[in-house]
Design a protein around this motif. Sequence first.
Motif, PDB file in Angstrom:
ATOM      1  N   UNK A  64       0.875  -1.181   0.000  1.00 31.36           N
ATOM      2  CA  UNK A  64       0.000   0.000   0.000  1.00 31.36           C
ATOM      3  C   UNK A  64       0.907   1.225   0.000  1.00 31.36           C
ATOM      4  N   UNK A  65       0.824   2.023  -1.064  1.00 29.54           N
ATOM      5  CA  UNK A  65       1.746   3.144  -1.234  1.00 29.54           C
ATOM      6  C   UNK A  65       1.431   4.347  -0.353  1.00 29.54           C
ATOM      7  N   UNK A  66       0.168   4.595  -0.056  1.00 31.14           N
ATOM      8  CA  UNK A  66      -0.210   5.727   0.789  1.00 31.14           C
ATOM      9  C   UNK A  66       0.148   5.390   2.239  1.00 31.14           C
ATOM     10  N   UNK A  67       1.079   6.145   2.810  1.00 26.99           N
ATOM     11  CA  UNK A  67       1.572   5.862   4.154  1.00 26.99           C
ATOM     12  C   UNK A  67       0.502   5.903   5.224  1.00 26.99           C
ATOM     13  N   UNK A  68      -0.377   6.875   5.136  1.00 27.90           N
ATOM     14  CA  UNK A  68      -1.421   6.999   6.161  1.00 27.90           C
ATOM     15  C   UNK A  68      -2.450   5.876   6.048  1.00 27.90           C
ATOM     16  N   UNK A  69      -2.835   5.537   4.839  1.00 23.75           N
ATOM     17  CA  UNK A  69      -3.766   4.430   4.639  1.00 23.75           C
ATOM     18  C   UNK A  69      -3.125   3.117   5.078  1.00 23.75           C
ATOM     19  N   UNK A  70      -1.865   2.953   4.750  1.00 21.13           N
ATOM     20  CA  UNK A  70      -1.131   1.747   5.127  1.00 21.13           C
ATOM     21  C   UNK A  70      -1.060   1.596   6.640  1.00 21.13           C
ATOM     22  N   UNK A  71      -0.813   2.690   7.339  1.00 22.72           N
ATOM     23  CA  UNK A  71      -0.765   2.661   8.802  1.00 22.72           C
ATOM     24  C   UNK A  71      -2.116   2.357   9.413  1.00 22.72           C
ATOM     25  N   UNK A  72      -3.180   2.918   8.842  1.00 27.00           N
ATOM     26  CA  UNK A  72      -4.529   2.649   9.330  1.00 27.00           C
ATOM     27  C   UNK A  72      -4.919   1.196   9.132  1.00 27.00           C
ATOM     28  N   UNK A  73      -4.589   0.648   7.983  1.00 30.48           N
ATOM     29  CA  UNK A  73      -4.882  -0.762   7.727  1.00 30.48           C
ATOM     30  C   UNK A  73      -4.090  -1.674   8.665  1.00 30.48           C
ATOM     31  N   UNK A  74      -2.855  -1.303   8.943  1.00 31.77           N
ATOM     32  CA  UNK A  74      -2.044  -2.087   9.874  1.00 31.77           C
ATOM     33  C   UNK A  74      -2.655  -2.043  11.275  1.00 31.77           C
ATOM     34  N   UNK A  75      -3.179  -0.898  11.667  1.00 29.48           N
ATOM     35  CA  UNK A  75      -3.834  -0.784  12.973  1.00 29.48           C
ATOM     36  C   UNK A  75      -5.070  -1.652  13.061  1.00 29.48           C
ATOM     37  N   UNK A  76      -5.891  -1.636  12.025  1.00 27.94           N
ATOM     38  CA  UNK A  76      -7.095  -2.462  12.000  1.00 27.94           C
ATOM     39  C   UNK A  76      -6.712  -3.945  11.989  1.00 27.94           C
ATOM     40  N   UNK A  77      -5.694  -4.313  11.228  1.00 30.81           N
ATOM     41  CA  UNK A  77      -5.233  -5.705  11.193  1.00 30.81           C
ATOM     42  C   UNK A  77      -4.713  -6.132  12.563  1.00 30.81           C
ATOM     43  N   UNK A  78      -4.008  -5.243  13.240  1.00 35.06           N
ATOM     44  CA  UNK A  78      -3.512  -5.555  14.578  1.00 35.06           C
ATOM     45  C   UNK A  78      -4.639  -5.785  15.568  1.00 35.06           C
ATOM     46  N   UNK A  79      -5.679  -4.972  15.494  1.00 36.23           N
ATOM     47  CA  UNK A  79      -6.841  -5.155  16.370  1.00 36.23           C
ATOM     48  C   UNK A  79      -7.507  -6.490  16.063  1.00 36.23           C
ATOM     49  N   UNK A  80      -7.668  -6.803  14.783  1.00 36.98           N
ATOM     50  CA  UNK A  80      -8.318  -8.059  14.399  1.00 36.98           C
ATOM     51  C   UNK A  80      -7.532  -9.269  14.890  1.00 36.98           C
ATOM     52  N   UNK A  81      -6.219  -9.248  14.701  1.00 33.25           N
ATOM     53  CA  UNK A  81      -5.388 -10.370  15.152  1.00 33.25           C
ATOM     54  C   UNK A  81      -5.461 -10.511  16.673  1.00 33.25           C
ATOM     55  N   UNK A  82      -5.408  -9.397  17.372  1.00 30.57           N
ATOM     56  CA  UNK A  82      -5.477  -9.429  18.834  1.00 30.57           C
ATOM     57  C   UNK A  82      -6.816 -10.000  19.304  1.00 30.57           C
ATOM     58  N   UNK A  83      -7.914  -9.588  18.680  1.00 35.83           N
ATOM     59  CA  UNK A  83      -9.228 -10.086  19.068  1.00 35.83           C
ATOM     60  C   UNK A  83      -9.377 -11.578  18.768  1.00 35.83           C
ATOM     61  N   UNK A  84      -8.852 -12.036  17.636  1.00 35.70           N
ATOM     62  CA  UNK A  84      -8.929 -13.459  17.305  1.00 35.70           C
ATOM     63  C   UNK A  84      -8.125 -14.278  18.312  1.00 35.70           C
ATOM     64  N   UNK A  85      -6.916 -13.832  18.635  1.00 39.18           N
ATOM     65  CA  UNK A  85      -6.096 -14.558  19.605  1.00 39.18           C
ATOM     66  C   UNK A  85      -6.727 -14.556  20.994  1.00 39.18           C
ATOM     67  N   UNK A  86      -7.214 -13.396  21.427  1.00 38.77           N
ATOM     68  CA  UNK A  86      -7.837 -13.314  22.748  1.00 38.77           C
ATOM     69  C   UNK A  86      -9.128 -14.131  22.798  1.00 38.77           C
ATOM     70  N   UNK A  87      -9.910 -14.086  21.727  1.00 39.89           N
ATOM     71  CA  UNK A  87     -11.135 -14.871  21.679  1.00 39.89           C
ATOM     72  C   UNK A  87     -10.854 -16.365  21.698  1.00 39.89           C
ATOM     73  N   UNK A  88      -9.857 -16.785  20.941  1.00 40.03           N
ATOM     74  CA  UNK A  88      -9.483 -18.198  20.938  1.00 40.03           C
ATOM     75  C   UNK A  88      -8.986 -18.657  22.295  1.00 40.03           C
ATOM     76  N   UNK A  89      -8.170 -17.847  22.927  1.00 47.22           N
ATOM     77  CA  UNK A  89      -7.674 -18.172  24.258  1.00 47.22           C
ATOM     78  C   UNK A  89      -8.822 -18.243  25.261  1.00 47.22           C
ATOM     79  N   UNK A  90      -9.774 -17.345  25.142  1.00 49.49           N
ATOM     80  CA  UNK A  90     -10.936 -17.350  26.020  1.00 49.49           C
ATOM     81  C   UNK A  90     -11.743 -18.632  25.845  1.00 49.49           C
ATOM     82  N   UNK A  91     -11.951 -19.051  24.603  1.00 51.04           N
ATOM     83  CA  UNK A  91     -12.702 -20.284  24.360  1.00 51.04           C
ATOM     84  C   UNK A  91     -11.969 -21.501  24.918  1.00 51.04           C
TER      85      UNK A  91
END
Length: 112
Positions: A64-91
Amino acid sequence: MSRRRGPWLAGLLLTLLIAGFVSYHASSAPDGLEWAAGETGFADTARDSATADSPLADYAVSGVDDGRLSGGLAGVAGVAVTLVLAGGLTLVLRRRTGRPAADAAAAGPARD
């Protein structure tokens, strides 16, 4: 939507908005450690880590060439990965208690 899901979904939406849009305004200035390395003259001795070529290296999405868009997508991906890991651990941990979730919800709060 149940009363219990509403606050969780609102929190998830707020978290994704913050991860996606607040990172848009993140500072491009180096953090304290990078600044200190530059001031003391050892910043040039740094080597890339083993994960430097990973898809989310440097808080950005590769391709992703746009730095700000790339950073925002990385933030959303980080939240998603964290929620999946935490949810799996909870289960996994919930199953280890020996009391199925449906039975626990029907019985009410556990008593000691």
